[in-house]
Design a protein around this motif. Structure first.
Motif, PDB file in Angstrom:
ATOM      1  N   LEU A   1      -6.237   2.605  11.302  1.00  0.00           N
ATOM      2  CA  LEU A   1      -6.590   3.014   9.973  1.00  0.00           C
ATOM      3  C   LEU A   1      -5.296   3.827   9.371  1.00  0.00           C
ATOM      4  O   LEU A   1      -5.045   3.740   8.163  1.00  0.00           O
ATOM      5  N   PHE A   2      -4.665   4.647   9.937  1.00  0.00           N
ATOM      6  CA  PHE A   2      -3.576   5.307   9.659  1.00  0.00           C
ATOM      7  C   PHE A   2      -2.733   4.655   9.011  1.00  0.00           C
ATOM      8  O   PHE A   2      -2.235   4.565   7.812  1.00  0.00           O
ATOM      9  N   LEU A   3      -2.192   3.630   9.831  1.00  0.00           N
ATOM     10  CA  LEU A   3      -1.091   2.458   9.250  1.00  0.00           C
ATOM     11  C   LEU A   3      -1.535   1.822   8.199  1.00  0.00           C
ATOM     12  O   LEU A   3      -0.611   1.499   7.130  1.00  0.00           O
ATOM     13  N   PHE A   4      -2.831   1.609   8.146  1.00  0.00           N
ATOM     14  CA  PHE A   4      -3.153   0.663   6.969  1.00  0.00           C
ATOM     15  C   PHE A   4      -3.324   1.403   5.461  1.00  0.00           C
ATOM     16  O   PHE A   4      -3.005   0.964   4.554  1.00  0.00           O
ATOM     17  N   SER A   5      -3.396   2.695   5.665  1.00  0.00           N
ATOM     18  CA  SER A   5      -3.730   3.748   4.584  1.00  0.00           C
ATOM     19  C   SER A   5      -2.254   4.015   3.999  1.00  0.00           C
ATOM     20  O   SER A   5      -2.111   4.632   2.770  1.00  0.00           O
ATOM     21  N   LEU A   6      -1.228   3.821   4.582  1.00  0.00           N
ATOM     22  CA  LEU A   6      -0.017   4.044   4.094  1.00  0.00           C
ATOM     23  C   LEU A   6       0.371   3.381   2.768  1.00  0.00           C
ATOM     24  O   LEU A   6       0.309   2.165   2.678  1.00  0.00           O
ATOM     25  N   THR A   7       0.888   4.087   1.856  1.00  0.00           N
ATOM     26  CA  THR A   7       1.449   3.430   0.723  1.00  0.00           C
ATOM     27  C   THR A   7       2.948   2.695   1.098  1.00  0.00           C
ATOM     28  O   THR A   7       3.415   3.205   2.144  1.00  0.00           O
ATOM     29  N   ASP A   8       3.572   2.135   0.066  1.00  0.00           N
ATOM     30  CA  ASP A   8       4.857   1.428   0.312  1.00  0.00           C
ATOM     31  C   ASP A   8       5.926   2.654   0.610  1.00  0.00           C
ATOM     32  O   ASP A   8       6.770   2.496   1.495  1.00  0.00           O
ATOM     33  N   GLU A   9       5.823   3.815  -0.030  1.00  0.00           N
ATOM     34  CA  GLU A   9       6.884   4.809  -0.025  1.00  0.00           C
ATOM     35  C   GLU A   9       6.362   5.577   1.496  1.00  0.00           C
ATOM     36  O   GLU A   9       7.716   5.723   1.815  1.00  0.00           O
ATOM     37  N   GLU A  10       5.413   5.739   1.874  1.00  0.00           N
ATOM     38  CA  GLU A  10       4.925   6.146   2.924  1.00  0.00           C
ATOM     39  C   GLU A  10       5.494   5.558   4.260  1.00  0.00           C
ATOM     40  O   GLU A  10       6.001   6.097   5.327  1.00  0.00           O
TER      41      GLU A  10
END
Length: 392
Positions: free
Chosen positions: A219-228
């Motif tokens: 879930l953490f990886l999925f939630s990342l934006t392109d910048e993150e």
């Protein structure tokens, strides 16, 4: 007469019986007294007597929705449910937000499978009575387990229903609820009301609490934006760029007396000052300043730190600790030296066993008690903290 009425009003909440003695026409006191008797867990209420009192109250105020709701509740407890629901409906005609009638109506619609209307009434209830979320929380998994109910809830929270945060937080606390919370967040992604940091943190932390570590990290990886995503790695944001949201797999700055922590961007920073600056305030320091969860696969690793220090005095050890969360135990301890130095390279090797799916990386001191004999002084700047996997 006026003073008796005034005193009756003063007493109606805490001592409704005394209030009624002063003013028999005080409907608020009558409702408080009947409600208190119905909610008395130590004594079985005399339902017939309470019914007579409630009906008597209608003679003073025929349009009080609360009285119809109370009569409905008494009828419900007497087993006359059809008549009870008619009375609840009457109460809601007089007041759409009558709290008890709404709660009973919601329960009935869940029982009969009328889930879209149940969600509509939940929305009405929680907009008017936001502190009543716990009263309807039990029925939420039932609603969400049916396509119509799930879609109704999703539609409501997409429209920024004010109870959205409570819903996600509550669902995240139970094994039967957290997968629904995760699904809702995924379905909100890309909408006009995408998941916010607090919601993502609640669900990620919920998975960790329930030892669903793989689900938490996905879930953490999925939630990342392109910048993150550019900050990704075994340690997220290894250069301590500002703007961390505090999610479990990002940097969390802990409230800690005796020191100050600040992140500075590596781009455009004064030479040698980019990274995390920890300034000690000449006081004892105990426990943790910085931490983040990591999900290192089994294998051998090297943790490396590029750091600078000015007049750093450490009466007790200052170190990065890598601890296995479950089963609990220290995997590695990486000490930081005292003194004054500039962009010093430090490293240490360690290994992670297959039995350790989640680790906690944290900066802490070895102080056990906050003794003033052990005062931490000086400034530490950590420019980059990274972990790399070693060839097997």
């Amino acid at each position: 007469m006026a003073s008796s009425i005034g005193l009756s009003r003063f007493l109606e909440t805490e001592t409704p019986a005394a209030s009624l003695g002063l003013d028999p026409f005080n409907v608020d006191a009558l409702i408080a007294e009947i409600s208190s008797d119905l909610n008395d867990t130590n004594n079985a209420p005399d339902l017939d007597a309470l019914l007579a009192k409630a009906r008597g109250g209608l003679a003073f105020d025929l349009a009080d929705a609360r009285l119809y709701s109370l009569i409905g509740e008494i009828k419900f407890r007497q087993g006359e449910k059809d008549e009870a629901y008619q009375l609840f409906d009457q109460a809601r005609k007089l007041s759409k937000t009558e709290i008890h009638a709404l709660q009973r109506s919601i329960g009935r619609k869940i029982e009969t499978g009328d889930l879209r209307r149940a969600v509509g009434e939940i929305d009405i209830l929680l907009r008017r009575w936001p502190d009543q979320f716990s009263a309807i929380a039990e029925g939420l998994p039932t609603i969400l387990s049916h396509p119509n109910g799930y879609q109704a809830v999703l539609t409501a929270i997409r429209a920024e229903a004010p109870w959205r945060a409570s819903l996600i937080s509550d669902l995240s606390k139970t094994p039967e609820g957290i997968d629904f919370a995760n699904r809702l967040l995924l379905d909100l992604t890309g909408s006009s009301a995408p998941p916010n940091s607090g919601e993502l943190t609640a669900v990620t932390s919920g998975y960790i609490s329930q030892k669903e570590y793989g689900s938490a990290y996905r879930l953490f990886l999925f939630s990342l934006t392109d910048e993150e995503r550019k900050l990704g790695g075994y340690i997220f944001n290894s250069t301590f760029e500002p703007g961390s949201s505090g999610k479990p797999f990002e940097w969390q700055i802990r409230d800690q007396s005796g020191l100050e922590v600040a992140f500075a961007a590596s781009e455009g920073a004064v030479e040698g000052e980019g990274g995390a600056t920890v300034r000690f305030l000449n006081t004892p320091v105990k426990n943790t300043a910085l931490q983040q969860y990591t999900a290192l696969p089994p294998g051998s690793y090297r943790i490396s730190l590029i750091a600078s220090a000015r007049n750093l005095k450490l009466p007790k050890e200052l170190f990065w600790s890598i601890r296995c969360v479950d089963p609990a135990g220290e995997v590695a301890r990486f000490s930081i030296p005292e003194g004054t130095y500039n962009r010093q390279n430090l490293s240490q090797e360690f290994s992670v066993e297959p039995s350790c799916p989640l680790q906690l990386l944290k900066l802490q001191t070895a102080a056990i008690a906050e003794s003033w004999r052990f005062r931490y002084i000086g400034t530490l700047v950590m420019h980059k903290l990274s972990i790399e996997r070693l060839p097997s």
